[in-house]
Design an enzyme around this catalytic site. Structure first.
Site, PDB file in Angstrom:
ATOM      1  N   ASP A  39      12.315 -15.649  48.744  1.00 32.45           N
ATOM      2  CA  ASP A  39      11.348 -16.103  47.727  1.00 32.45           C
ATOM      3  C   ASP A  39      11.512 -17.529  47.182  1.00 32.45           C
ATOM      4  OD1 ASP A  39      11.411 -13.362  47.940  1.00 32.45           O
ATOM      5  OD2 ASP A  39      11.724 -12.982  45.828  1.00 32.45           O
ATOM      6  N   PHE A  98      19.044 -13.084  41.617  1.00 28.54           N
ATOM      7  CA  PHE A  98      17.756 -12.796  42.229  1.00 28.54           C
ATOM      8  C   PHE A  98      16.677 -13.724  41.657  1.00 28.54           C
ATOM      9  CE2 PHE A  98      18.100  -8.217  44.125  1.00 28.54           C
ATOM     10  CZ  PHE A  98      19.179  -8.608  44.879  1.00 28.54           C
TER      11      PHE A  98
HETATM   12  C1  FRU Z   1      11.268 -10.191  46.754  1.00 30.38           C
HETATM   13  C2  FRU Z   1      12.642  -9.800  46.272  1.00 30.38           C
HETATM   14  C3  FRU Z   1      12.705  -9.936  44.761  1.00 30.38           C
HETATM   15  C4  FRU Z   1      14.166 -10.132  44.504  1.00 30.38           C
HETATM   16  C5  FRU Z   1      14.588 -10.944  45.696  1.00 30.38           C
HETATM   17  C6  FRU Z   1      15.993 -10.682  46.167  1.00 30.38           C
HETATM   18  O1  FRU Z   1      11.234 -10.666  48.046  1.00 30.38           O
HETATM   19  O2  FRU Z   1      12.941  -8.490  46.670  1.00 30.38           O
HETATM   20  O3  FRU Z   1      12.139  -8.855  44.058  1.00 30.38           O
HETATM   21  O4  FRU Z   1      14.388 -10.785  43.295  1.00 30.38           O
HETATM   22  O5  FRU Z   1      13.682 -10.662  46.730  1.00 30.38           O
HETATM   23  O6  FRU Z   1      16.401 -11.623  47.110  1.00 30.38           O
END
Ligand code: FRU
Length: 494
Positions: A39, A98
């Site tokens: 992300d 995250f």
């Molecule tokens: C979305 C996700 C988020 C999380 C991140 C972990 O792609 O699952 O919800 O914060 O990736 O890397």
């Protein structure tokens, strides 16, 4: 003070990126400095530059210990890497930093809000991730985690909501100077919801209410919410997991949903009216937006999808790239997306043909390349006789090709990367129903070495896909079953 984990990550990425030649990356899409990217995070404008952070595992080309990678740019196309911004180095985020977002505080500090993850052993022996919201403040390069972290935890979620699915804060500052954050959550019904939090200073946060509820309509857990007001409408974007298909609007698995409606700024009330997919292609997820200083709402997504990650090979030096930044607008209850206008400055070597008759397969002098901006308009050569199929093939040689094809009778546009060099049984094709009358079709296709993004009918829909085709396959050709008249303008992109 920089922790040992962050120092190590910074040393590692600096050394490791030297192994990656410039031509082994896309030229205007951001990739992981080294290792793995998912992300976009903390997309923001700070001290005259665009900052884009990303979910980052520098040590491997697969998802793992989540850091925040960091890059800056003045045009969102040329990116310069900065040292990794966050490492999972505190008790409250030891199993991952995250996704999250960023804004500038009135005192000039850059504020990051992210999800801290701690694994917890369950009675049945399984492992679950407890998720809380955390802050870090910095100067655009170095960030210090806030002493009162986490600032939101399981005490701040409504009853019945899961403490294992509480993540991806998106912060914004309201006109009155107070702050709001939306956070993805999973209520007792197992599907998704977006929770609203408020703060006076950006540091101390309180739960307000459920901002939007899935009620089991679009997948399950809603990840990575983003919210903004555009052209008089409230726009909520979420990335649901575990979606069921709905005709060709939504596909199975991880998807992106744009909810458009009315927003009452006073009470922070969002009333949904319309829904649509954000991207109808293969590789797209978890987009985030910013408002640029000149007032444009720009979106960047992860140009990959959890379901298509199996295409990685052990030889890869990086994995995961961002989509092109897209300028957004709302027209007649629909989200329109077009490549940011800065891309036009990278156009070179204009080649144009008008009124080309396509029947069977043809190629055109001067039209080839793997970094290209192609504008196409097609219609039936004979108004009385609809053609059956039109296709553009690219990244093509005797062995490989990827195609975008259109069947006007069905009104379906298909992207097909089956012959792009992929050796894995992931999704290779996706179809989308598009608006077209009498075989008229307008496309803008952006190629950048390892991807294609197709903007359909002036941005009414977008289809994105990555490809792993060898660089020598740089042919572009056209095909028609029936007779098609085609106008084309093609530029090389730097
Ligand atoms: C979305 C996700 C988020 C999380 C991140 C972990 O792609 O699952 O919800 O914060 O990736 O890397």
């Amino acid at each position: 003070m920089i922790s040992q984990a962050l120092r190590e990550a910074r040393e590692f990425e600096e050394e490791s990126e030297k192994r990656i030649r410039e031509t082994e990356r896309p030229s205007f899409h951001l990739t992981a400095r080294t290792g793995w990217m998912n992300d976009p995070n903390g997309f923001s404008c700070y001290k005259g530059q665009y900052h884009l952070f990303y979910q980052y595992n520098p040590y491997d080309t697969c998802w793992g210990s989540m850091h925040w990678g960091h890059a800056v740019s003045r045009d969102m196309l040329h990116w310069e890497y900065l040292p990794a911004a966050l490492a999972p180095d505190e008790l409250y985020d030891k199993d991952g930093c995250f996704s999250g977002s960023a804004i500038e505080l009135p005192d000039g500090r850059h504020l990051l809000m992210y999800t801290g993850v701690v694994r917890e052993k369950q009675e049945n022996g399984g492992i679950c991730e407890v998720q809380t919201q955390c802050l870090a403040m910095g100067n655009g390069t170095d960030y210090e985690k806030y002493e009162n972290n986490p600032v939101l935890d399981e005490r701040d979620i409504p009853e019945g909501s899961s403490r294992f699915d509480f993540r991806d804060p998106k912060v914004w500052r309201k006109k009155d100077g107070t702050y709001r954050a939306l956070i993805g959550s999973r209520p007792a019904d197992g599907s998704g919801q977006v929770l609203l939090y408020a703060s006076e200073d950006g540091l101390c946060w309180q739960y307000r209410k459920v901002f939007a509820a899935n009620n089991d309509r679009f997948g399950k857990m809603w990840e990575c919410p983003d919210f903004f007001v555009l052209d008089g409408k409230g726009v909520l974007i979420v990335s649901p997991q575990d979606m069921l298909p709905r005709e060709l609007e939504y596909h199975n698995g991880n998807g992106t949903v744009c909810l458009i409606g009315e927003y009452d700024e006073e009470t922070d009330t969002f009333t949904e009216q319309y829904d649509q997919a954000v991207d109808y292609g293969i590789d797209f997820y978890a987009p985030q937006t910013i408002l640029t200083p000149d007032g444009r709402r720009v979106l960047i997504g992860w140009m990959q999808n959890w379901e298509t990650c199996a295409v990685r090979t052990p030889e890869d030096k990086w994995f995961g790239q961002m989509s092109l930044p897209r300028e957004l607008s709302i027209r007649d209850g629909r989200l329109y997306q077009n490549p940011i206008r800065e891309l036009e400055e990278r156009r070179r070597d204009r080649v144009e043909y008008r009124g080309v008759l396509v029947r069977d397969a043809i190629s055109l002098e001067g039209i080839r390349g793997r970094r290209a901006d192609i504008e196409l308009a097609v219609c039936s050569a004979d108004e009385q006789k609809l053609y059956r199929k039109f296709a553009v093939r690219f990244a093509q040689n005797a062995r490989y090709q990827t195609s975008v094809s259109f069947e006007p009778l069905e009104g379906i546009l298909k992207i097909d990367r089956m012959f792009s060099g992929s050796r894995k049984a992931v999704v290779h094709q996706r179809r989308s129903r598009i608006n077209s009358k009498d075989g008229h079709l307008k496309l803008r296709m952006i190629l950048d070495r390892f991807s294609v993004e197709v903007f359909i009918n002036d941005g009414e829909q977008v289809m994105s896909a990555t490809i792993q085709t060898v660089p020598e396959a740089d042919g572009i050709s056209f095909f028609a079953d029936g007779e098609v008249k085609m106008d084309i303008v093609k530029f090389a992109l730097e």
